[in-house]
Design a protein around this motif. Structure first.
Motif, PDB file in Angstrom:
ATOM      1  N   TYR A  45       0.822  -1.213   0.000  1.00 19.72           N
ATOM      2  CA  TYR A  45       0.000   0.000   0.000  1.00 19.72           C
ATOM      3  C   TYR A  45       0.858   1.266   0.000  1.00 19.72           C
ATOM      4  CZ  TYR A  45      -3.577  -3.377   1.383  1.00 19.72           C
ATOM      5  OH  TYR A  45      -4.413  -4.463   1.428  1.00 19.72           O
ATOM      6  N   PHE A  46       1.998   1.216   0.692  1.00 13.85           N
ATOM      7  CA  PHE A  46       2.885   2.378   0.711  1.00 13.85           C
ATOM      8  C   PHE A  46       3.626   2.549  -0.623  1.00 13.85           C
ATOM      9  CE2 PHE A  46       3.040   1.947   5.503  1.00 13.85           C
ATOM     10  CZ  PHE A  46       2.429   3.159   5.745  1.00 13.85           C
ATOM     11  N   LEU A  47       3.852   1.457  -1.346  1.00 15.23           N
ATOM     12  CA  LEU A  47       4.559   1.426  -2.623  1.00 15.23           C
ATOM     13  C   LEU A  47       6.057   1.686  -2.471  1.00 15.23           C
ATOM     14  CD1 LEU A  47       1.974   3.174  -4.960  1.00 15.23           C
ATOM     15  CD2 LEU A  47       2.256   0.746  -4.480  1.00 15.23           C
ATOM     16  N   LYS A  48       6.425   2.742  -1.765  1.00 19.07           N
ATOM     17  CA  LYS A  48       7.829   2.972  -1.453  1.00 19.07           C
ATOM     18  C   LYS A  48       7.939   3.417   0.004  1.00 19.07           C
ATOM     19  CE  LYS A  48       7.965   7.786  -3.069  1.00 19.07           C
ATOM     20  NZ  LYS A  48       8.654   8.743  -3.968  1.00 19.07           N
ATOM     21  N   LYS A  49       9.128   3.293   0.553  1.00 19.75           N
ATOM     22  CA  LYS A  49       9.323   3.584   1.959  1.00 19.75           C
ATOM     23  C   LYS A  49       8.995   5.046   2.259  1.00 19.75           C
ATOM     24  CE  LYS A  49      12.557   3.113   5.784  1.00 19.75           C
ATOM     25  NZ  LYS A  49      13.912   2.691   6.202  1.00 19.75           N
ATOM     26  N   PRO A  50       8.049   5.298   3.166  1.00 19.99           N
ATOM     27  CA  PRO A  50       7.681   6.687   3.476  1.00 19.99           C
ATOM     28  C   PRO A  50       8.710   7.355   4.385  1.00 19.99           C
ATOM     29  CG  PRO A  50       6.400   5.165   4.817  1.00 19.99           C
ATOM     30  CD  PRO A  50       7.215   4.319   3.884  1.00 19.99           C
ATOM     31  N   LYS A  51       8.807   8.667   4.236  1.00 23.41           N
ATOM     32  CA  LYS A  51       9.695   9.444   5.095  1.00 23.41           C
ATOM     33  C   LYS A  51       8.981   9.944   6.346  1.00 23.41           C
ATOM     34  CE  LYS A  51      12.575  11.048   1.251  1.00 23.41           C
ATOM     35  NZ  LYS A  51      13.092  12.242   0.518  1.00 23.41           N
ATOM     36  N   GLU A  52       7.673  10.208   6.210  1.00 23.01           N
ATOM     37  CA  GLU A  52       6.887  10.659   7.351  1.00 23.01           C
ATOM     38  C   GLU A  52       5.415  10.374   7.076  1.00 23.01           C
ATOM     39  OE1 GLU A  52       7.176  14.899   7.950  1.00 23.01           O
ATOM     40  OE2 GLU A  52       7.248  15.299   5.807  1.00 23.01           O
ATOM     41  N   GLY A  53       4.604  10.590   8.099  1.00 17.68           N
ATOM     42  CA  GLY A  53       3.192  10.277   7.990  1.00 17.68           C
ATOM     43  C   GLY A  53       2.800   9.302   9.078  1.00 17.68           C
ATOM     44  N   TYR A  54       1.515   8.886   9.068  1.00 13.69           N
ATOM     45  CA  TYR A  54       1.063   7.995  10.125  1.00 13.69           C
ATOM     46  C   TYR A  54       0.277   6.814   9.587  1.00 13.69           C
ATOM     47  CZ  TYR A  54      -3.152  10.948   9.760  1.00 13.69           C
ATOM     48  OH  TYR A  54      -4.244  11.646   9.306  1.00 13.69           O
ATOM     49  N   PHE A  55       0.228   5.771  10.408  1.00 15.93           N
ATOM     50  CA  PHE A  55      -0.425   4.506  10.097  1.00 15.93           C
ATOM     51  C   PHE A  55      -1.446   4.222  11.197  1.00 15.93           C
ATOM     52  CE2 PHE A  55      -0.192  -0.112  11.216  1.00 15.93           C
ATOM     53  CZ  PHE A  55      -0.829  -0.641  10.093  1.00 15.93           C
ATOM     54  N   ILE A  56      -2.695   4.003  10.789  1.00 15.22           N
ATOM     55  CA  ILE A  56      -3.758   3.678  11.748  1.00 15.22           C
ATOM     56  C   ILE A  56      -4.401   2.366  11.313  1.00 15.22           C
ATOM     57  CG2 ILE A  56      -6.001   4.383  12.687  1.00 15.22           C
ATOM     58  CD1 ILE A  56      -5.103   7.266  12.465  1.00 15.22           C
ATOM     59  N   TRP A  57      -4.375   1.393  12.215  1.00 15.14           N
ATOM     60  CA  TRP A  57      -4.883   0.053  11.926  1.00 15.14           C
ATOM     61  C   TRP A  57      -5.900  -0.321  12.997  1.00 15.14           C
ATOM     62  CZ3 TRP A  57      -1.516  -4.993  12.407  1.00 15.14           C
ATOM     63  CH2 TRP A  57      -2.269  -6.100  11.993  1.00 15.14           C
ATOM     64  N   ALA A  58      -7.173  -0.312  12.646  1.00 17.76           N
ATOM     65  CA  ALA A  58      -8.236  -0.674  13.597  1.00 17.76           C
ATOM     66  C   ALA A  58      -8.409  -2.186  13.590  1.00 17.76           C
ATOM     67  CB  ALA A  58      -9.540   0.015  13.211  1.00 17.76           C
ATOM     68  N   LYS A  59      -8.070  -2.817  14.713  1.00 17.48           N
ATOM     69  CA  LYS A  59      -8.116  -4.276  14.828  1.00 17.48           C
ATOM     70  C   LYS A  59      -9.283  -4.748  15.686  1.00 17.48           C
ATOM     71  CE  LYS A  59      -4.184  -6.364  15.418  1.00 17.48           C
ATOM     72  NZ  LYS A  59      -2.892  -6.754  16.025  1.00 17.48           N
ATOM     73  N   LYS A  60      -9.730  -3.879  16.607  1.00 17.40           N
ATOM     74  CA  LYS A  60     -10.862  -4.189  17.467  1.00 17.40           C
ATOM     75  C   LYS A  60     -11.747  -2.949  17.572  1.00 17.40           C
ATOM     76  CE  LYS A  60      -8.428  -7.630  20.300  1.00 17.40           C
ATOM     77  NZ  LYS A  60      -8.015  -8.003  21.672  1.00 17.40           N
ATOM     78  N   GLN A  61     -12.999  -3.156  17.957  1.00 21.36           N
ATOM     79  CA  GLN A  61     -13.947  -2.051  18.035  1.00 21.36           C
ATOM     80  C   GLN A  61     -13.627  -1.131  19.216  1.00 21.36           C
ATOM     81  OE1 GLN A  61     -16.437  -1.275  15.784  1.00 21.36           O
ATOM     82  NE2 GLN A  61     -16.450   0.613  16.969  1.00 21.36           N
ATOM     83  N   ILE A  62     -13.620   0.185  18.957  1.00 17.94           N
ATOM     84  CA  ILE A  62     -13.540   1.187  20.017  1.00 17.94           C
ATOM     85  C   ILE A  62     -14.723   2.130  19.856  1.00 17.94           C
ATOM     86  CG2 ILE A  62     -11.031   1.056  20.219  1.00 17.94           C
ATOM     87  CD1 ILE A  62     -10.889   3.686  18.636  1.00 17.94           C
ATOM     88  N   ASN A  63     -15.054   2.832  20.938  1.00 19.03           N
ATOM     89  CA  ASN A  63     -16.275   3.653  20.924  1.00 19.03           C
ATOM     90  C   ASN A  63     -15.987   5.135  21.063  1.00 19.03           C
ATOM     91  OD1 ASN A  63     -18.024   1.351  20.698  1.00 19.03           O
ATOM     92  ND2 ASN A  63     -17.661   0.942  22.877  1.00 19.03           N
ATOM     93  N   TRP A  64     -14.790   5.544  20.716  1.00 16.24           N
ATOM     94  CA  TRP A  64     -14.451   6.967  20.732  1.00 16.24           C
ATOM     95  C   TRP A  64     -13.568   7.262  19.514  1.00 16.24           C
ATOM     96  CZ3 TRP A  64     -13.244   3.434  24.520  1.00 16.24           C
ATOM     97  CH2 TRP A  64     -11.940   2.949  24.514  1.00 16.24           C
ATOM     98  N   PRO A  65     -13.520   8.528  19.087  1.00 18.05           N
ATOM     99  CA  PRO A  65     -12.764   8.848  17.873  1.00 18.05           C
ATOM    100  C   PRO A  65     -11.256   8.844  18.089  1.00 18.05           C
ATOM    101  CG  PRO A  65     -13.724  10.838  18.783  1.00 18.05           C
ATOM    102  CD  PRO A  65     -14.276   9.693  19.587  1.00 18.05           C
ATOM    103  N   VAL A  66     -10.547   8.489  17.032  1.00 15.34           N
ATOM    104  CA  VAL A  66      -9.095   8.664  16.982  1.00 15.34           C
ATOM    105  C   VAL A  66      -8.827  10.048  16.403  1.00 15.34           C
ATOM    106  CG1 VAL A  66      -6.963   7.883  15.879  1.00 15.34           C
ATOM    107  CG2 VAL A  66      -8.620   6.204  16.739  1.00 15.34           C
ATOM    108  N   GLU A  67      -7.897  10.786  17.037  1.00 17.32           N
ATOM    109  CA  GLU A  67      -7.615  12.148  16.575  1.00 17.32           C
ATOM    110  C   GLU A  67      -6.158  12.289  16.172  1.00 17.32           C
ATOM    111  OE1 GLU A  67      -8.982  15.092  19.321  1.00 17.32           O
ATOM    112  OE2 GLU A  67     -11.087  14.652  18.889  1.00 17.32           O
ATOM    113  N   THR A  68      -5.949  12.940  15.031  1.00 17.58           N
ATOM    114  CA  THR A  68      -4.602  13.231  14.564  1.00 17.58           C
ATOM    115  C   THR A  68      -4.471  14.736  14.333  1.00 17.58           C
ATOM    116  OG1 THR A  68      -5.085  13.022  12.191  1.00 17.58           O
ATOM    117  CG2 THR A  68      -4.555  10.992  13.391  1.00 17.58           C
TER     118      THR A  68
END
Length: 306
Positions: A45-68
Protein backbone atom coordinates in the motif's frame (compact mmCIF):
# COMPACT_ATOMS: atom_id res chain seq x y z
CA UNK A 1 -16.12 20.37 14.77
CA UNK A 2 -13.75 22.99 16.16
CA UNK A 3 -9.99 23.27 16.21
CA UNK A 4 -9.67 22.58 19.90
CA UNK A 5 -6.87 21.43 22.18
CA UNK A 6 -4.87 19.01 20.03
CA UNK A 7 -2.04 18.37 22.49
CA UNK A 8 -3.82 15.17 23.48
CA UNK A 9 -4.18 13.95 19.90
CA UNK A 10 -3.39 10.28 19.40
CA UNK A 11 -0.91 11.32 16.73
CA UNK A 12 0.65 14.79 16.87
CA UNK A 13 3.28 16.00 14.43
CA UNK A 14 4.73 19.51 14.26
CA UNK A 15 6.75 20.22 11.12
CA UNK A 16 8.65 16.91 10.82
CA UNK A 17 8.84 16.00 14.49
CA UNK A 18 6.44 13.55 16.11
CA UNK A 19 5.41 15.08 19.43
CA UNK A 20 3.07 12.36 20.59
CA UNK A 21 1.75 8.92 19.70
CA UNK A 22 -0.91 7.80 22.13
CA UNK A 23 -2.01 4.21 21.66
CA UNK A 24 -5.64 3.18 21.93
CA UNK A 25 -6.65 -0.35 22.88
CA UNK A 26 -7.67 -2.16 19.73
CA UNK A 27 -6.07 0.35 17.34
CA UNK A 28 -2.43 0.36 16.25
CA UNK A 29 -1.03 3.86 15.69
CA UNK A 30 2.49 4.23 14.36
CA UNK A 31 4.52 6.52 12.17
CA UNK A 32 4.45 5.33 8.57
CA UNK A 33 8.22 4.59 8.50
CA UNK A 34 7.79 2.42 11.60
CA UNK A 35 4.80 0.59 10.09
CA UNK A 36 6.86 -0.06 6.94
CA UNK A 37 9.60 -1.60 9.07
CA UNK A 38 7.33 -3.57 11.42
CA UNK A 39 4.61 -4.88 9.07
CA UNK A 40 5.85 -6.10 5.70
CA UNK A 41 2.27 -6.38 4.36
CA UNK A 42 1.91 -2.58 4.46
CA UNK A 43 4.48 -2.20 1.71
CA UNK A 44 2.02 -3.06 -1.05
CA UNK A 45 0.00 0.00 0.00
CA UNK A 46 2.89 2.38 0.71
CA UNK A 47 4.56 1.43 -2.62
CA UNK A 48 7.83 2.97 -1.45
CA UNK A 49 9.32 3.58 1.96
CA UNK A 50 7.68 6.69 3.48
CA UNK A 51 9.70 9.44 5.09
CA UNK A 52 6.89 10.66 7.35
CA UNK A 53 3.19 10.28 7.99
CA UNK A 54 1.06 8.00 10.13
CA UNK A 55 -0.43 4.51 10.10
CA UNK A 56 -3.76 3.68 11.75
CA UNK A 57 -4.88 0.05 11.93
CA UNK A 58 -8.24 -0.67 13.60
CA UNK A 59 -8.12 -4.28 14.83
CA UNK A 60 -10.86 -4.19 17.47
CA UNK A 61 -13.95 -2.05 18.03
CA UNK A 62 -13.54 1.19 20.02
CA UNK A 63 -16.27 3.65 20.92
CA UNK A 64 -14.45 6.97 20.73
CA UNK A 65 -12.76 8.85 17.87
CA UNK A 66 -9.10 8.66 16.98
CA UNK A 67 -7.62 12.15 16.57
CA UNK A 68 -4.60 13.23 14.56
CA UNK A 69 -3.00 16.65 14.21
CA UNK A 70 -0.43 17.76 11.65
CA UNK A 71 0.89 21.30 12.13
CA UNK A 72 3.30 23.56 10.29
CA UNK A 73 5.13 25.82 12.75
CA UNK A 74 8.36 26.86 11.00
CA UNK A 75 9.04 29.23 8.13
CA UNK A 76 9.18 27.41 4.81
CA UNK A 77 8.52 23.95 6.27
CA UNK A 78 7.58 21.32 3.69
CA UNK A 79 5.77 18.22 4.90
CA UNK A 80 5.58 15.13 2.68
CA UNK A 81 3.18 12.79 4.46
CA UNK A 82 2.25 9.27 3.44
CA UNK A 83 -0.64 7.91 5.51
CA UNK A 84 -2.29 4.49 5.63
CA UNK A 85 -5.62 3.53 7.23
CA UNK A 86 -6.73 -0.09 7.54
CA UNK A 87 -10.04 -1.03 9.16
CA UNK A 88 -10.68 -4.69 9.76
CA UNK A 89 -13.87 -6.56 8.91
CA UNK A 90 -17.04 -5.36 10.60
CA UNK A 91 -15.45 -2.55 12.64
CA UNK A 92 -16.64 1.06 12.91
CA UNK A 93 -14.12 3.87 13.31
CA UNK A 94 -14.39 7.65 13.67
CA UNK A 95 -11.33 9.77 12.87
CA UNK A 96 -10.91 13.51 13.42
CA UNK A 97 -7.92 14.73 11.41
CA UNK A 98 -6.68 18.30 11.93
CA UNK A 99 -4.20 19.91 9.52
CA UNK A 100 -3.13 23.49 10.09
CA UNK A 101 -0.52 26.20 10.35
CA UNK A 102 0.31 27.60 13.78
CA UNK A 103 0.65 31.21 12.62
CA UNK A 104 0.63 33.50 9.61
CA UNK A 105 3.29 34.11 6.96
CA UNK A 106 5.12 30.79 7.30
CA UNK A 107 4.70 29.93 3.60
CA UNK A 108 4.51 26.25 4.47
CA UNK A 109 3.85 23.31 2.16
CA UNK A 110 1.65 20.42 3.23
CA UNK A 111 1.71 17.39 0.94
CA UNK A 112 -0.36 14.38 2.00
CA UNK A 113 -0.71 11.05 0.20
CA UNK A 114 -2.95 8.41 1.70
CA UNK A 115 -4.52 5.01 1.20
CA UNK A 116 -7.68 3.85 3.01
CA UNK A 117 -8.60 0.15 3.12
CA UNK A 118 -12.08 -0.54 4.51
CA UNK A 119 -12.58 -4.28 4.75
CA UNK A 120 -15.87 -6.13 4.45
CA UNK A 121 -18.71 -4.62 6.46
CA UNK A 122 -16.53 -1.96 8.10
CA UNK A 123 -17.27 1.76 8.30
CA UNK A 124 -15.28 4.96 8.64
CA UNK A 125 -16.37 8.50 9.42
CA UNK A 126 -13.45 10.74 8.53
CA UNK A 127 -13.67 14.40 9.52
CA UNK A 128 -10.86 16.34 7.85
CA UNK A 129 -10.56 19.91 9.16
CA UNK A 130 -8.04 22.32 7.62
CA UNK A 131 -6.95 25.79 8.78
CA UNK A 132 -4.28 27.56 6.74
CA UNK A 133 -2.79 30.95 5.93
CA UNK A 134 -2.95 32.72 2.57
CA UNK A 135 0.75 31.99 1.86
CA UNK A 136 0.55 28.22 2.40
CA UNK A 137 0.33 25.47 -0.23
CA UNK A 138 -1.62 22.23 0.25
CA UNK A 139 -1.69 19.13 -1.97
CA UNK A 140 -3.82 16.12 -0.96
CA UNK A 141 -4.08 12.82 -2.85
CA UNK A 142 -6.16 10.00 -1.32
CA UNK A 143 -7.04 6.57 -2.66
CA UNK A 144 -9.90 4.76 -0.93
CA UNK A 145 -10.92 1.14 -1.39
CA UNK A 146 -14.29 -0.03 -0.06
CA UNK A 147 -14.70 -3.78 0.21
CA UNK A 148 -18.10 -5.51 0.21
CA UNK A 149 -20.62 -3.71 2.42
CA UNK A 150 -18.15 -1.08 3.66
CA UNK A 151 -19.40 2.44 4.39
CA UNK A 152 -17.47 5.69 4.20
CA UNK A 153 -18.41 9.21 5.27
CA UNK A 154 -15.74 11.76 4.37
CA UNK A 155 -16.07 15.41 5.42
CA UNK A 156 -13.47 17.93 4.25
CA UNK A 157 -13.97 21.36 5.81
CA UNK A 158 -11.70 24.28 5.00
CA UNK A 159 -13.02 27.66 6.12
CA UNK A 160 -9.55 29.25 6.20
CA UNK A 161 -7.90 28.03 2.97
CA UNK A 162 -4.28 28.36 1.84
CA UNK A 163 -3.15 30.41 -1.12
CA UNK A 164 -3.32 27.25 -3.21
CA UNK A 165 -4.96 23.89 -2.56
CA UNK A 166 -5.08 20.78 -4.71
CA UNK A 167 -7.20 17.86 -3.54
CA UNK A 168 -7.51 14.62 -5.48
CA UNK A 169 -9.66 11.70 -4.31
CA UNK A 170 -10.13 8.29 -5.92
CA UNK A 171 -12.69 5.85 -4.53
CA UNK A 172 -13.44 2.29 -5.61
CA UNK A 173 -16.69 0.88 -4.20
CA UNK A 174 -17.29 -2.87 -4.31
CA UNK A 175 -20.56 -4.77 -3.88
CA UNK A 176 -23.11 -3.18 -1.48
CA UNK A 177 -20.62 -0.55 -0.29
CA UNK A 178 -21.35 3.17 -0.03
CA UNK A 179 -19.49 6.48 0.01
CA UNK A 180 -20.71 9.90 1.11
CA UNK A 181 -18.44 12.89 0.44
CA UNK A 182 -18.94 16.43 1.69
CA UNK A 183 -16.40 19.02 0.47
CA UNK A 184 -16.79 22.53 1.93
CA UNK A 185 -14.23 25.25 1.10
CA UNK A 186 -14.45 29.00 1.66
CA UNK A 187 -12.03 30.41 -0.91
CA UNK A 188 -10.55 33.86 -0.40
CA UNK A 189 -7.91 34.92 -2.93
CA UNK A 190 -7.17 31.22 -3.37
CA UNK A 191 -6.31 28.86 -6.20
CA UNK A 192 -8.48 25.78 -5.65
CA UNK A 193 -8.34 22.60 -7.73
CA UNK A 194 -10.49 19.65 -6.71
CA UNK A 195 -10.65 16.34 -8.55
CA UNK A 196 -12.73 13.45 -7.27
CA UNK A 197 -13.42 10.15 -8.98
CA UNK A 198 -15.92 7.60 -7.62
CA UNK A 199 -15.94 4.18 -9.31
CA UNK A 200 -19.04 2.15 -8.52
CA UNK A 201 -17.55 -1.24 -9.27
CA UNK A 202 -19.85 -3.64 -7.43
CA UNK A 203 -23.54 -4.46 -7.56
CA UNK A 204 -25.71 -2.26 -5.32
CA UNK A 205 -22.83 0.08 -4.56
CA UNK A 206 -23.74 3.74 -4.16
CA UNK A 207 -22.24 7.13 -3.57
CA UNK A 208 -22.90 10.86 -3.26
CA UNK A 209 -20.34 13.62 -3.80
CA UNK A 210 -21.48 16.96 -2.43
CA UNK A 211 -19.40 20.11 -3.00
CA UNK A 212 -19.98 23.61 -1.59
CA UNK A 213 -17.46 26.26 -2.65
CA UNK A 214 -17.21 29.99 -2.15
CA UNK A 215 -14.98 32.00 -4.48
CA UNK A 216 -14.24 35.55 -3.40
CA UNK A 217 -11.50 38.11 -3.88
CA UNK A 218 -9.35 36.85 -6.73
CA UNK A 219 -10.07 33.18 -6.15
CA UNK A 220 -9.89 30.80 -9.10
CA UNK A 221 -11.80 27.56 -8.49
CA UNK A 222 -11.80 24.46 -10.68
CA UNK A 223 -13.70 21.28 -9.79
CA UNK A 224 -13.79 18.01 -11.73
CA UNK A 225 -16.21 15.47 -10.21
CA UNK A 226 -16.73 12.10 -11.85
CA UNK A 227 -18.84 9.03 -11.15
CA UNK A 228 -18.19 5.88 -13.15
CA UNK A 229 -20.83 3.13 -12.83
CA UNK A 230 -19.61 -0.32 -13.80
CA UNK A 231 -22.44 -2.33 -12.18
CA UNK A 232 -26.09 -1.92 -11.10
CA UNK A 233 -25.50 1.01 -8.75
CA UNK A 234 -26.56 4.52 -7.80
CA UNK A 235 -24.56 7.72 -7.68
CA UNK A 236 -25.18 11.45 -7.48
CA UNK A 237 -23.07 14.59 -7.88
CA UNK A 238 -24.16 17.82 -6.18
CA UNK A 239 -21.93 20.83 -6.93
CA UNK A 240 -22.86 24.34 -5.80
CA UNK A 241 -20.75 27.46 -5.92
CA UNK A 242 -21.13 31.03 -4.69
CA UNK A 243 -19.26 33.86 -6.46
CA UNK A 244 -18.45 37.04 -4.55
CA UNK A 245 -16.91 39.95 -6.45
CA UNK A 246 -16.03 40.46 -10.09
CA UNK A 247 -12.50 39.04 -9.95
CA UNK A 248 -13.32 35.51 -8.80
CA UNK A 249 -14.29 32.48 -10.88
CA UNK A 250 -15.69 28.96 -10.55
CA UNK A 251 -15.40 26.19 -13.13
CA UNK A 252 -17.47 23.06 -12.39
CA UNK A 253 -17.09 19.97 -14.60
CA UNK A 254 -19.46 17.14 -13.54
CA UNK A 255 -18.87 13.89 -15.45
CA UNK A 256 -21.04 10.78 -15.52
CA UNK A 257 -19.64 7.61 -17.09
CA UNK A 258 -22.15 4.75 -17.22
CA UNK A 259 -21.23 1.21 -18.28
CA UNK A 260 -24.26 -0.73 -17.04
CA UNK A 261 -27.92 -0.41 -18.14
CA UNK A 262 -29.21 -0.81 -14.57
CA UNK A 263 -27.06 1.93 -13.09
CA UNK A 264 -28.57 5.27 -12.04
CA UNK A 265 -26.18 8.20 -11.87
CA UNK A 266 -27.25 11.84 -11.80
CA UNK A 267 -25.84 15.28 -11.20
CA UNK A 268 -26.84 18.84 -10.41
CA UNK A 269 -24.58 21.88 -10.51
CA UNK A 270 -25.20 25.56 -9.93
CA UNK A 271 -23.19 28.75 -9.51
CA UNK A 272 -24.75 31.89 -8.11
CA UNK A 273 -24.08 35.27 -6.58
CA UNK A 274 -25.28 37.05 -3.48
CA UNK A 275 -28.43 38.95 -4.38
CA UNK A 276 -28.82 42.63 -3.70
CA UNK A 277 -32.13 41.83 -1.98
CA UNK A 278 -30.40 39.58 0.54
CA UNK A 279 -27.79 42.20 1.30
CA UNK A 280 -30.34 44.98 1.58
CA UNK A 281 -32.50 42.97 3.96
CA UNK A 282 -29.60 42.11 6.27
CA UNK A 283 -28.39 45.72 6.20
CA UNK A 284 -31.81 46.83 7.45
CA UNK A 285 -31.29 44.46 10.39
CA UNK A 286 -28.24 46.44 11.48
CA UNK A 287 -25.44 44.41 9.86
CA UNK A 288 -22.58 45.96 7.92
CA UNK A 289 -22.09 44.78 4.35
CA UNK A 290 -19.13 42.60 5.40
CA UNK A 291 -21.14 41.05 8.25
CA UNK A 292 -24.05 40.40 5.91
CA UNK A 293 -21.81 38.68 3.36
CA UNK A 294 -20.22 36.54 6.07
CA UNK A 295 -23.66 35.47 7.30
CA UNK A 296 -24.83 34.55 3.80
CA UNK A 297 -21.62 32.62 3.13
CA UNK A 298 -21.94 30.71 6.42
CA UNK A 299 -25.51 29.73 5.57
CA UNK A 300 -24.53 28.63 2.07
CA UNK A 301 -21.66 26.45 3.26
CA UNK A 302 -23.78 24.86 5.95
CA UNK A 303 -26.68 24.07 3.59
CA UNK A 304 -27.27 20.35 3.20
CA UNK A 305 -29.32 20.30 0.03
CA UNK A 306 -29.85 22.39 -3.07
Amino acid sequence: MAMRNVKNAHYLQIDHQIKNIFQVGGVVILSSPEAWRKFSWTRKYFLKKPKEGYFIWAKKQINWPVETCITIASKGAKQDLVNLFVIEKGLNLNVNAFCNTSKKNLSGKHLARGVFILKQGSSLKYNHLHHWDKNDFVDIDYQIFLRKGAQLTYNLKNFSPPGEIKAKTFVQAEKESSAMFDFVINGNNSLINLEDNLVLKGKDSQGIIRTRLVSKGKSQVKVLSKICAQAPSKGHLDCQGLLIGNSSSIDFVPELDCHHPQAEITHEASIGRISEEQLAYLRTRGLTEAQAIDLIVSGFLAKKDG
